[in-house]
Structure formats: C-alpha cells, structure tokens
Design an enzyme around this catalytic site. Structure first.
Site, PDB file in Angstrom:
ATOM      1  N   GLY A 648       0.801  -1.232   0.000  1.00 55.78           N
ATOM      2  CA  GLY A 648       0.000   0.000   0.000  1.00 55.78           C
ATOM      3  C   GLY A 648       0.824   1.267   0.000  1.00 55.78           C
ATOM      4  O   GLY A 648       0.335   2.332  -0.396  1.00 55.78           O
ATOM      5  N   GLU A 649       2.084   1.184   0.430  1.00 56.88           N
ATOM      6  CA  GLU A 649       2.922   2.383   0.470  1.00 56.88           C
ATOM      7  C   GLU A 649       3.365   2.775  -0.932  1.00 56.88           C
ATOM      8  O   GLU A 649       3.720   1.924  -1.743  1.00 56.88           O
ATOM      9  CB  GLU A 649       4.148   2.132   1.349  1.00 56.88           C
ATOM     10  CG  GLU A 649       3.813   1.782   2.792  1.00 56.88           C
ATOM     11  CD  GLU A 649       5.051   1.490   3.617  1.00 56.88           C
ATOM     12  OE1 GLU A 649       6.136   1.956   3.210  1.00 56.88           O
ATOM     13  OE2 GLU A 649       4.923   0.781   4.640  1.00 56.88           O
ATOM     14  N   SER A 650       3.351   4.091  -1.183  1.00 57.86           N
ATOM     15  CA  SER A 650       3.670   4.567  -2.533  1.00 57.86           C
ATOM     16  C   SER A 650       5.102   4.237  -2.937  1.00 57.86           C
ATOM     17  O   SER A 650       5.370   3.906  -4.102  1.00 57.86           O
ATOM     18  CB  SER A 650       3.447   6.087  -2.604  1.00 57.86           C
ATOM     19  OG  SER A 650       4.279   6.757  -1.646  1.00 57.86           O
ATOM     20  N   LYS A 652       6.930   1.667  -1.992  1.00 55.16           N
ATOM     21  CA  LYS A 652       6.999   0.240  -2.329  1.00 55.16           C
ATOM     22  C   LYS A 652       6.360  -0.021  -3.685  1.00 55.16           C
ATOM     23  O   LYS A 652       6.865  -0.822  -4.484  1.00 55.16           O
ATOM     24  CB  LYS A 652       6.321  -0.600  -1.241  1.00 55.16           C
ATOM     25  CG  LYS A 652       7.079  -0.614   0.076  1.00 55.16           C
ATOM     26  CD  LYS A 652       6.423  -1.559   1.083  1.00 55.16           C
ATOM     27  CE  LYS A 652       7.215  -1.611   2.386  1.00 55.16           C
ATOM     28  NZ  LYS A 652       6.620  -2.560   3.349  1.00 55.16           N
ATOM     29  N   ILE A 653       5.224   0.660  -3.929  1.00 50.28           N
ATOM     30  CA  ILE A 653       4.573   0.495  -5.224  1.00 50.28           C
ATOM     31  C   ILE A 653       5.507   0.936  -6.342  1.00 50.28           C
ATOM     32  O   ILE A 653       5.615   0.282  -7.384  1.00 50.28           O
ATOM     33  CB  ILE A 653       3.254   1.292  -5.261  1.00 50.28           C
ATOM     34  CG1 ILE A 653       2.251   0.714  -4.259  1.00 50.28           C
ATOM     35  CG2 ILE A 653       2.663   1.307  -6.664  1.00 50.28           C
ATOM     36  CD1 ILE A 653       0.972   1.518  -4.141  1.00 50.28           C
TER      37      ILE A 653
END
Length: 1441
Positions: A648-650, A652-653
């Site tokens: 969900g973290e930007s 990580k995305i």
C-alpha cells in the site's frame, strides 16, 4: 502438401449401397440412366411451362434442359462397354443443368438430385474413370449452387434433404479424394447453411441436416491418419490466427434468383471461410484465403490438412458466437446459449475421435486444439447446461486419450478450474453440474494410467498444482455421506476411488512394484528450479527424477508454511534442506517466491517492496522470471500482480512497478520508447483500475480522459490512440486485482492467465507417459490410502444394496493387495481394523440369537469373509491388525462356529497315542488335548460348526423350544457357508509360511489376547476359556514353525511361565500350558538340536508347579516326559538337559500313581546302557537309587533298579576302553572313577534299606560292582580311588550296618544278621582281590588295620543282646583265609628284627584279639617267644594307631 494418399481403398464412414458391377451387361447401366432421364422428363411435363407440344417454329422449340436430356437418351445405348472409359460429364451434365436452373421448381430439382445420388452411390465413378476430377468438381459446384422455385414448404424441405444426401454421397464416393480443399469447404459450408435454415423447417429436416453434418465431419477427419506429415504453410494461413474471423451477412438473398434461396437471414452464424456463391472467384473474399497465387493453388489441390484446419477452426469459432453476435431467440431459431455450442462441440468431438493421435503430426490442427479449442472448453465447462458440460468432458477425455503429451498444462487448468470447482460445489454449481463433473472424473479415473500421469507430470512439478492429490481427496470427500443418506453421487465417487485403486492393483506383478527408495536428501545446494531429467522416455531416469521433484515440492511447501509464520525461519529451514544456499542470493529467493505455492502473498509483497538492497535485488530477479514477450501491458501487469499483494505504500509500489516496467520494456520495445514510458503507463493503469472499480469514486474517468492523461509520456511523444483505447477498455471490462486470492492454484481462468499458460506450455517439461508398471504407485498409494479406506468404510457402513457391498469389498481387497505389495503394513493394519468393525464380531452384543443375526446380516458376513481372505492372502504384512482378527476368531469360538481343527498343527499326530477319557480334560496323552475341539475347554451344549447347526435342529434340548422356521434354518445355513469360506484354520496351519515379522506379531497378539494370568483363583470361567483358546493357538503356531522356534520361543516361554507360576489350583489353563510345553519339546527336539538345552531347560517350569497342581497332573506329566524320553533320548546330549528330565522323573519315585511310569523311563534309559552317557550317568544312578529306596510299588521294582545300577558298570568299562590312547584319556579316566564311586556310594546307601531282600540284593550288586572291576572290567582306576572306596563305601557300609544292628529293632530290619554276614564277605573278597595293588601303597598298613578292626568289631557284635554265632564262625574263617593269602603273596611276613616291622606286630596284635590260635595255624614255625616279647613293645605304637 499434406493430403490423402491417392489410393482407392481409403475408407470413409460407410453407409453405402452395394457397388455396381461395371463388368456386367453394358445395357443395364444405360437402362438405369435412361429410366432416370425418363423420370425427370415426366416430372417436368407435369408443369405447364415444360408441357407444350413440339412445334416447328423457332419460338416454340424445346427448352434446352429437355433437349439435353433427350440428347442423352439417344447416346446411352451406343456408349462403350467399359464405363470407366466414358466421361461421367456426359451422363451427369443434363441432370446437373436441371439442378442449377432457377426455372425449375422444387419437385423437378428434387428428382434430378435423386438421379445424381443414384449414379454416385452405384460407384460407377471411381479413380479409374476418365475425367473423374472434372466430374466430381462439377457435381459439387452444381449442388452447392442449386437454384429452384419454392412452391410449398414440404417440397422445399425435400430438396434440401436431397442436397444433403448428394453432398454426403460425394464425400463418401471413392473418387472423393480428387476433390479440392475448396470444394470440401464448400460442401461443409453448404451443409451448415442447411442446418441453419432447418431451424425454421420441420423436425425431420433438422435431424437429417445435423446427422449429415456429423457424417461429413467424420468422413473428412477419418482420412487424417492417412495424410502425410508435411504441410505447406499458407500465405495468410488457413486458421493462421488464433481468433477466427466472424463475418456477418454470410448468407444473403443475392445468392438465389427469384427471391428463393437456401438461406435468407440477417446476422447469420459464421461458416467455413467461403462465400455463399458457388463460383471460385466469389469464394476468395475477405481474409479467409489470401489472394496470392500460392493460396489459390493450395486450395484447388486435392483436399488434405488445409481444409481440415479450416473446418476445425470454423467449428471452434461457433463456440465464440455469443461473443460476436447478439442473437436472441426471436432472431434465430437456434438456441445459442446451448444448442449451437452443443452442436459444435459434438462435431469437434467427432473430429477428434477420428483424427486421434494423427493430429499431433499436424501443427496447425494441434495449435487450434491447444489454444482456441481448450480456451473455449474452459469457458463452456462452467456452463449451467449439463449437456454442454457432459460434451466438454467427453472431448477432454478424448483429447487426453489421444493428445495428452501435448496438453499437459491445459489438462491441469481444466481439472483445477472446471472439474474441481464444479465437483466441490464452487462457482454456484448445481447438483446436475456436480454429477456430470463427477461422472467425467470417474471416467478419467478408469483410464489406467491417468492418475499416475497426473501425479508424475503435475503433482511432481513445482510449477503445477497437486492434481492427483486434489482429485483423490475430492473423490474421498465426495464418497462421505455427511448427515444425509447414501446417494448416487456418493456411489459415483466410490466408483472413481475404486477404479484408481484397482488400477494400482492390476499393475502389481508387471515389474518395479517395490523399487529401491533412493535417499532424496540434498547433501549440497542445487538450484531446485534447474533440476532436469536426462531421458524422459527411460523409466530408470524419469522415475527418480519425479520423486526428486516431489521431494523438492514437499520441502518447498513446508518451507512456505514456516515462511508464513516467520519469513526468516522459513528461509533458514530451506537453507537447512539445501534448497536455498547457505548464503542467500537474490535469484534463489526470487525463484522460491515465484514457484512455491501456498505462500502468504502479503508477506511476499512486503518483502519485494522493502527498500533493503537485498530485497530490491530479489525484486528484480523476481521480475526476470516472467516472460512478457509480445504481451499486452495490462495482461502482463495482471500476471505480475497475481503472484503477490501490491504493497500500500507509494514508495513500495514505485519500486515494484519499476522492476516490472524494466522487465516489460526489455521484452516489448515495439511501442514503448523506454522503460520510463512503461513505468508511467503502468502507474496510469493502476490509477485507472482504481478509478473504474472503486465504488467510492463517483465520477469515473472516461476514455478521453485516460488518453489525455497519457499524452507525451512515450519519450515526449503520444502513444497510439488505438493502443490506449484497448488498454482502457480492457481495464474497464476486467479489473486488475491488486489483492490476489490466497492459496495454491487459481479459482478461475482469466484471459491473462490463459495467455500465461500458453507461454508456459511451450517451455514446460515433456509429458511423461506411464506404462503398466507400478513405478510410482507406492508414493501415490501412501498419499491416498488413509482417506480411501475411510471413504470406502463409510459407504460400506451406510450402504444397503448388495452390489454396493460387493463394490466396497472389491476396493478393500485391492487396497490389501497394494498394501502388501508395497510393504505398507500400517495401511493394511488400518484396513483390517476398519473391516473388523463391520463383522459385528468385535462389538459387544446383547442379541439373543447372535448366530441368526449374523446369518441375516449380509454386510457382516461379507466383511467377515473379506477380513479372513485378507488374513489368509496377505498375512505376511499384517502387524497390529492381528489383534482385531483374533477378536473376531474369539467371538466365533464363543458362538461355537469355529471348525474343530482351527488350533491343530499340520504335523502328523499318528505316532502319538491317544487315550479316550471320560469327559474330563485330557488325562493320558497331551496329543489328545490338541485333537479336541477348542470349545471343549468349557462344557457347552454344542461346539463346532455342525454342533451349532445340529443344536438348532435338535428337539431334545433342556428347555422345550419351537421348531425353527425356514428363515432361521436359512440364516444358519448362510452362517455355516460364511465360516467355511473364511478358511480360518489356514491362518494357523499355514503360519509356517508367514514372514518372520508377521509371525512374531501374530504370536504377540495371541499372548495379548489371552491376557496376563492372575495369581490365585480369581479368573472367571469365560476369561479362562479365552486364555485356553488362545494358548492352544499359540502352541499350534509354535509347533508349525519349528524351523523358526528361536523367533517365537522367548515369548511363548514367558507366557507359559507366567501361567505356571501364577496358578495355585488345577485348572484347564495350567493343564494346557504344561502339556503344551511338553508337547513342544516332544515335537521340536528331533529338529532343533541347537535349541535342545533351551527347550529342556524350559521343563524346569514343571518343577515349579504349585504342589496341588503338580500332584493333580503328576501321572500325566510323567507319561509325557516318558514319551519324550523314549522318542528323543538320542537328541538329549547335555548334562543340563538330562538333569531336567531325570529330576522330573525321579520325583515320581515318591508318587504312588506316577512311579511306575517314571521307572519305566529309567528302564528305557539304563537297560543295557542303551541311552546312558557320561552326561546322564550319575543322574540316572542317583535316580535309580531313589526308585530302589522307594517303598511305593513292589519290592521287585527296587530289585530291578538295583540291577540297572549294577548293570551300568558295563557302560563305564566301555567308555574307558573307548578313550584309551586319546589325549584326554586321563581326564576321562578320572571322570569314570568319579562315576564309579558315585555308583557304589549309591548302592551302599541302598544296602541300608529296611527291606531284607532289597538290602541283601543291594549288597550283592555292590559286590558285583566292586569285584567286577577287579575280575573282568578294567576301569583303569587309580589306587587312590580304591582307598577312597574303602573309606567311603566299604568301611562306612560295615560301620552303618553294625550300628543299625545295635540300635534298631530287628522288626524294622529283619534278618540283619544275614546282611552283616554278606557285608563281611564283601569286605574280605574285595580286600583279597585288591591285595596285590593295595600292598604296594604306603598306607596299606592303615587300610589293613581298618579291615582287622571291622572284623574285630563284628566278632564282638551282639544281636538281640547276644553274640551272633554266624559271625563268631565267619570272622575267624575269613581272617584265617585272608592271612593265608597275605602269607602266600609275601605281604604278611616278618621282614626285620624285633621292633622294626610294625605291620607284622600290629597284625598279630589285632588277630590275637579275634582268634589267638590263628598265628600258630598260619605260621606254625614261628617262635612264639619272640612274639610275646614284642607285644609289650607294640603297646605304645598301637595306641598311636
């Protein structure tokens, strides 16, 4: 180009009339054609248009059609005799003109078509006919472009049916091979148009049209096996695209004139890539066949694979019709939701059935099946229509049978996404769907190699799901009736399970049933995804390969479980098993994430999105495991995100999408300019996906918005609008799931997954074909045995029909066979335990008539037969299951249903005497105990199999009972037959063939079942009967296994010992234990000399019997011991063994009833020394002494015992003679001396017996033993032995007798005086015989003085208060004789002067006390004065003596 071989013998599907004989009268065929011409003319004349008379004016000349028919008539009878030389166009053209004409009505066209059909079916036209190719082409062109006026619906249907008839006849004709690919396509297309048009016609036309379509497909594809492998690729390719082109308005009104056509519909279904007109030019429209000369040339060649590819693609395209044409029931009479797909599937099934394995030789056909067909099958497999599902399953079964080597992943997808989903009641499946899916699965299970191949190819592949395991579990679960009665579904699942099991059982005996289990642990790290097989066709390679892969897969699954709980520990576990390197590298971890099922996708996503350098490297390696080549971006993104949950973290995305974009751009550079463009577009797709499918977003992004948002992202340029538009609509229709479902496998087949599957199928390992050998059955059976036994047991428990019982029994027996073959003893034990519950024999029952209930219970009887069939057939592999089997046997015993010989051993009992008792337990012979029925241990009204039956029939019972009914008699009869079929006695009589482990477990089970004996008399009669029964069985198997007695003996001995030592009162159990022990010794001693001591030592238990018990059985024990001695004396060689035997026999000397039998054994042993040996000599002598001293029985027995003792001296002499010259002679001589001394000591003791005759006989025997050694028997005794003999035997005897005579009453010892006389004579005789040797000893003087002192005592002895006259006379006489002999031999002479010879002085000192006159009588010349002088000097010396 691949096409049929030009041979006239190619067989189509034959429903043809008999062939016309072209060699017959040439006029016959001419007459036939003439009659057809006449028929056409006749029907034409009925029409006003054709019925005018012939007129000479030009405007009234005959019509061209009539003219051509009449012209044919004129030529018919002038044609050549050989019809093969006649151009068929000559006699076909007039009829075909009529068919083509749009001026003729339906009746005329119908008759003309009938004529053409008749000519074709006579087989006048064949490959040898001239111009046959033109003729066949002409027929097809004419019929497929048939035109006629419709006058009424009925006649129209007739014409359509005849068109179908003629087209089918063309394909079945021998000359059909000359038809081109285009003509065959035209025929099929025309037929399908009729099928389509028949929807608005009558039922008959519909059925005939569909049947014709089927026959055409069968006829065409039946020739595929005869077609060569080589294919010429098409420029644009027939069926070159995976998605067939669907064309609207394929059939139009422009086809026929006058407004009449074969089909006039809007939005028609697609057809076989050809236009509706019959001309070749019009057929080449669209993209069906390219306009290049090569394609034209290919289609006009004789038909082969190209037309089959086109037809098959057309059939597959029918399955896509709902996607392309929105047709409802009103616009089309065909019900497209079921009818069209079902029709297409049936045609496809026919093509596959006839094409068979030949399809593999043609890549284009195979590609259609692998991709388009299977994709559609996956879709229609989830159809709500059970008819469609059934047809889909039939097609897949055929595909498996013929093409499974090319469909590995497709089959996996079908079973996981269709069969398992439906059968497990997922996807909202109806009961009918579940039943069809289960029926299909059972059909697959009936293929002998199906489950093996699923296991080898899928379960043992780390990239595939466990299809075998899932299917086996599904069948097991589906057979369980949970809270419901047994249904057809349960029985169906049971059939599938048993089919799999029986397939394994049938493979037993074909070799490799128990292959060596090679250790699979990895000693060092090997990248698990790189494990390969050297040769997939060689079982010696692939068997170990798949086992190794399965090991890897199992370890990975365990590692996944650890990882889901703690990622660090999961990786450490895999490092410990060498599936990951000791020092982790990014590639190995990435492959673990990629290829391991069951991982928590949230954890995987978190790991891959982590900013740690190692995690970033793993992420990139993970992305590199995907193949995105020529794949749409949205499809690639779906596949990528299905393997883990997008964090969900930007940040990580971003890291995840960067890795994805880099990989995607590397493989798809034709549109995107760089990886940044791929990254931006991927982000845009994620945003679009959220926008379109998040319910919280009210204002949705439009297509224009999406395109506008992605301007200038492709390195400053715009992406193609069509490309972005396609992406937009793909996301709109199908959401990208960023939270994929957890668990192994996939629940449904999405387009992106199908694309990925097709890519994987090109790289997957080859499909392993299994043969009839049981290479992997051990591994497979170990997986499914437990659930299978449970499932069959539950069905067996709930079933009520006998056929279901038999099915279950067949399954049980197959499981037993497999378990035994693969040495899975625990599985066989579980099976036995489960089956024994159904026999009802192990269940506590309060039924009044259990025998009748058993006879009426079919399930119990079948289970009982099955249990004992397994026990007899596979006994070698039963372990703990013996306990349950023995419980059943005990129940049958208590019911009196066992055969009488259950516990008998197989040895010959004819040599064992049997005395008939009087109803009490065996008294005289142990062997008779074994012959009794087991049920006699406790008195019963009836026992044995026939006893129960006769009891039922008997009217003389204690209580009056009614006559048994026919039902009761029948039940008893069934019970008897059941027990007979069980062959229970064979379990024990054939136990000598059991494997050692099973035999030991059987013995332990018998001991366990008998129970530990309780000390005292606290055992109930029922428990005692049980203990006796199982003890009998234990003894029986012990006797049957004499060659393996070492294995059984410790347990048997311990059990008997416990019984003997815990029993305080006589009872049947201790009797059976004691006599069983004796019988074991009797039977085994001749065969087990090395175990003789152990066996004989065990008899010491008898001496440990409680006194009451020993007294009760003493006589019978003695009989058995005597029998043992007589039968096995030669086999008893050790002193220990003899000590045990003789101790038991010697005890009987004090028993009034048993002494006679015991003494008989000693007579056998000692008579003539037959069985005497140094090992038992002393023991026998001591025992004989006890019998000689025993007051039980007559005195003659004591005298006999003394004779036996005296006679044994000859054995000592023989042994002494035999050992002369040997190195050990000195030791043997010493031993013989000791035995002799023991003998004479024993006789000495008997010489003190109160009975006169025994006492005197003992003295006589002692004298024989003492004097015999001197006279004739040379024992080689040393002088010291004789001195010892005088001290311990002779002197002691004289002293004891003298003491008895002085201290005891003469009533107790009658005529003791005579005994004293005999004793003195013995002394004198022995002394004189040994005088020469004894005189040489230094101690002779002492010995001689001892003799003189005894004579002096006897001279002074008083009997009854006065001196004995006999002794007074005897002593001087014996002394005088002795002195004379000593004088004669120079022993007693005066050797020195006065005071120097003590012997001389001492002798005369004692002699003068006895008889003073003897000196003068013996030495009359001796000076008496010298003697007198010396007497005073000797006084002091005498005191010293």
């Amino acid at each position: 180009m691949g096409r049929p071989k030009m041979e006239p013998g190619i067989n189509a599907i034959k429903e043809e009339p008999e062939e016309f004989d072209s060699t017959s009268n040439r006029g016959a065929l001419a007459c036939m054609i003439n009659s057809e011409v006449g028929a056409v003319l006749a029907i034409m004349r009925r029409n006003v248009r054709w019925g005018g008379r012939f007129m000479a004016s030009d405007d009234q000349l005959e019509h061209a059609l009539i003219h051509s028919l009449k012209a044919l008539r004129k030529q018919l009878f002038s044609l050549p005799q050989q019809w093969c030389t006649v151009n068929p166009v000559l006699y076909l053209q007039p009829f075909l003109d009529v068919v083509r004409s749009d001026e003729t009505g339906a009746p005329i066209t119908g008759v003309a078509l009938s004529s053409v059909y008749k000519i074709l079916t006579l087989n006048v036209i064949d490959l040898n006919t001239v111009n046959v190719e033109e003729a066949m082409h002409l027929v097809v062109d004419a019929v497929t472009s048939c035109r006629f006026e419709v006058t009424d619906p009925a006649s129209e249907e007739v014409v359509l049916m005849k068109i179908l008839q003629v087209l089918l006849a063309c394909m079945k004709n021998k000359a059909a091979i000359v038809l081109s690919n285009q003509h065959v396509c035209t025929i099929v297309n025309t037929c399908f148009r009729v099928v389509h048009q028949a929807g608005t016609k009558g039922e008959l036309l519909q059925r005939i049209a569909r049947h014709t379509m089927h026959e055409l497909v069968r006829c065409i594809f039946s020739r595929l096996p005869d077609i060569g492998v080589r294919e010429v690729p098409l420029a644009n390719g027939i069926a070159s695209s995976s998605k067939p082109e669907v064309r609207d308005n394929a059939f139009g009104s422009t086809e026929l004139e006058n407004g009449n056509s074969i089909a006039e519909y809007n939005g028609q279904p697609p057809f076989v890539g050809i236009a509706s007109t019959a001309s070749m030019a019009n057929m080449m429209n669209g993209n069906t066949i390219g306009a290049s000369p090569n394609d034209v040339q290919l289609m006009i060649e004789p038909y082969g694979v190209p037309c089959m590819v086109e037809i098959f693609q057309f059939l597959c395209s029918l399955l896509n019709i709902v996607e392309h044409i929105g047709i409802g029931p009103r616009s089309n009479t065909l019900t497209f939701d079921e009818d069209v797909p079902l029709f297409a599937l049936s045609l496809i099934n026919s093509a596959i059935e006839l094409g068979g394995p030949s399809i593999c030789q043609h890549p284009k056909l195979l590609a259609l099946i692998q991709d388009e067909l299977f994709r559609n099958l996956m879709q229609f497999g989830l159809s709500m229509s059970s008819l469609i599902l059934s047809m889909v399953c039939s097609i897949v079964l055929n595909l498996y049978h013929h093409l499974r080597m090319e469909l590995k992943l497709q089959l996996e997808a079908f079973f996981s996404c269709v069969v398992l989903r439906l059968a497990q009641n997922r996807h909202g499946a109806s009961y009918q769907q579940q039943e069809v899916a289960m029926e299909a699965l059972v059909d697959f299970c009936r293929q002998k190699t199906f489950m093996v191949e699923m296991y080898a190819n899928l379960d043992c592949d780390i990239t595939c799901i466990n299809v075998f395991e899932d299917l086996a579990n599904l069948l097991s679960r589906s057979a369980f009736p949970v809270n419901c009665p047994l249904s057809a579904m349960h029985i169906l699942a049971l059939d599938g399970l048993i089919a799999v099991i029986q397939g394994m059982a049938e493979r037993i005996g074909n070799g490799s049933t128990v292959s060596e289990q090679v250790p699979l642990d990895f000693e060092e790290y090997i990248p698990f995804w790189t494990v390969k097989c050297e040769n997939y066709a060689d079982s010696s390679h692939w068997v170990q390969f798949v086992r190794r892969r399965k090991y890897i897969k199992r370890r990975l699954m365990i590692g996944a479980d650890h990882f889901n709980r703690d990622p660090k520990k999961g990786l450490e576990f895999l490092q410990g098993t060498h599936l990951l390197p000791d020092k982790l590298d990014p590639q190995s971890v990435a492959c673990f994430f990629r290829y391991t099922a069951g991982l928590d996708k949230n954890l995987v996503g978190d790991f891959l999105g982590n900013h740690d350098d190692f995690c970033v490297q793993v992420l990139h390696e993970f992305a590199w495991t995907f193949d995105f080549e020529e794949m749409n971006l949205d499809t690639a993104l779906r596949l990528f995100l299905e393997t883990f949950r997008l964090p969900g973290e930007s940040q990580k995305i971003q890291r995840v999408l960067e890795a994805f974009s880099e990989r995607y751009y590397e493989q798809s550079q034709h549109i995107l300019a760089n990886k940044d463009a791929a990254l931006l577009l991927s982000y845009s797709l994620i945003m679009l996906n959220t926008d379109q499918h998040n319910v919280q977003v009210k204002k949705k992004m439009t297509e224009e918005d999406f395109i506008r948002n992605n301007r200038h992202i492709n390195d400053g340029n715009d992406l193609p609008r069509e490309f972005l538009s396609e992406l937009y609509h793909n996301i709109l229709k199908n959401e990208i799931r960023t939270t994929p479902e957890q668990g192994a496998g996939f629940p449904e087949m999405t387009p992106s997954r199908w694309v990925d599957l097709m890519r994987k199928s090109k790289k997957t390992s080859p499909f392993i074909l299994s043969d009839s050998r049981a290479f992997l059955d051990h591994d497979m059976f170990a997986i499914m045995s437990g659930p299978t036994i449970a499932a069959i047991s539950v069905v067996f428990d709930h079933a009520e029909q006998e056929d279901v019982f038999q099915t279950c029994v067949d399954g049980f027996l197959a499981i037993a066979k497999i378990s035994a073959c693969h040495h899975l003893e625990d599985v066989l034990d579980d099976l036995v335990v489960s089956l024994c519950k159904f026999t009802t024999l192990t269940n506590p029952s309060s039924i009044e008539e259990p025998v009748l209930a058993f006879g009426d219970d079919t399930k119990a009887r079948m289970a009982t037969i099955t249990v004992f069939t397994i026990a007899n057939t596979y006994a070698d592999y039963i372990r703990t299951g013996w306990r349950n089997i023995l419980d059943c046997i005990l129940r049958l015993h208590k019911l009196g249903l066992l055969p009488a010989r259950v516990a008998n051993d197989v040895a010959d009992d004819s040599d064992i005497s049997v005395e008939s008792g009087s109803g009490k337990p065996v008294a005289n012979s142990l062997s008779s105990a074994a012959q009794m029925p087991l049920s006699m241990s406790i008195p019963r009204k009836s026992s044995g199999l026939m006893g129960r039956f006769s009891q039922l029939l008997s009217l003389e019972s204690e209580e009056p009972r009614s006559q048994p009914s026919e039902q009761q008699l029948a039940a008893h009869q069934r019970t008897l037959q059941t027990i007979q079929k069980c062959h229970i006695d064979s379990i024990f009589t054939e136990s000598k063939f059991l494997h050692a482990d099973s035999l030991l477990q059987l013995a332990r089970a018998l001991i366990w079942a008998a129970g530990r004996p309780q000390r005292g008399n606290n055992t109930s009669p029922e428990d005692e009967d049980t203990a006796v029964f199982f003890l009998e069985l234990l003894i029986a198997i012990t006797l049957n296994n004499r060659d393996r007695i070492n294995l059984l003996w410790p347990g048997v001995y311990e059990h008997i010992s416990n019984i003997v030592q815990s029993t305080l009162v006589p009872c049947a159990l201790v009797e059976k234990a004691v006599f069983g022990l004796l019988r074991i010794c009797q039977r085994l001693l001749p065969y087990k000399e090395n175990l003789a001591d152990e066996l004989l030592r065990s008899l010491q238990l008898v001496s440990k019997l409680n006194d009451r018990v020993a007294h009760a059985y003493c006589e019978h024990i003695t009989q058995e011991v005597t029998h043992l001695v007589k039968a096995n004396a030669a086999h008893i060689k050790s002193q220990m063994g003899w000590r045990t035997i003789i101790s038991l026999l010697s005890i009987t000397a004090r028993h009034p009833d048993a002494s006679e039998t015991g003494f008989d054994a000693f007579i056998f042993i000692m008579s003539e020394g037959a069985h005497l040996s140094p090992a038992n000599y002393v023991l026998c002598v001591d025992a004989s002494k006890q019998f000689a001293e025993s007051r039980h029985g007559q005195a003659e027995r004591s005298l006999h015992a003394l004779d036996l003792m005296a006679g044994s001296i000859s054995c000592l002499a023989r042994w002494s003679h035999e050992t002369k010259g040997e190195e050990a002679a000195e030791k043997v001589s010493r031993d013989i001396g000791e035995m002799w001394l023991r003998l004479v000591q024993g006789l000495r003791k008997v010489c003190l017996d109160m009975r006169e005759e025994v006492r005197n006989h003992a003295l006589t025997s002692l004298q024989r033993c003492l004097t015999g050694v001197v006279d004739g028997v040379n024992l080689g005794l040393p002088h010291a032995a004789w001195l010892q003999c005088f001290d311990m035997v002779v002197f002691t005897l004289l002293d004891d007798l003298l003491e008895i005579s002085q201290s005891h009453s003469t009533k107790d010892y009658r005529n003791i005086e005579g005994t004293l006389v005999l004793a003195l004579k013995l002394l004198s005789k022995v002394f004189l015989l040994l005088l020469h040797d004894l005189s040489q000893l230094t101690t002779f003087c002492k010995l001689w003085l001892g003799v003189l002192s005894r004579m002096e005592k006897y001279m002074k002895a008083k009997i009854k208060g006065k001196r004995s006259e006999k002794l007074q006379d005897l002593v001087p006489e014996l002394l005088k004789n002795t002195l004379l002999v000593m004088k004669t031999r120079g022993v007693l002479i005066q050797r020195s002067a006065l005071g120097g010879d003590s012997l001389w002085e001492l002798t005369w000192l004692h002699v003068n006390n006895i008889a003073p006159s003897l000196q003068s009588e013996v030495f009359p010349d001796q000076d008496s004065e010298n003697v007198q002088q010396k007497q005073n000097e000797v006084v002091e010396v005498n005191s010293l003596v």
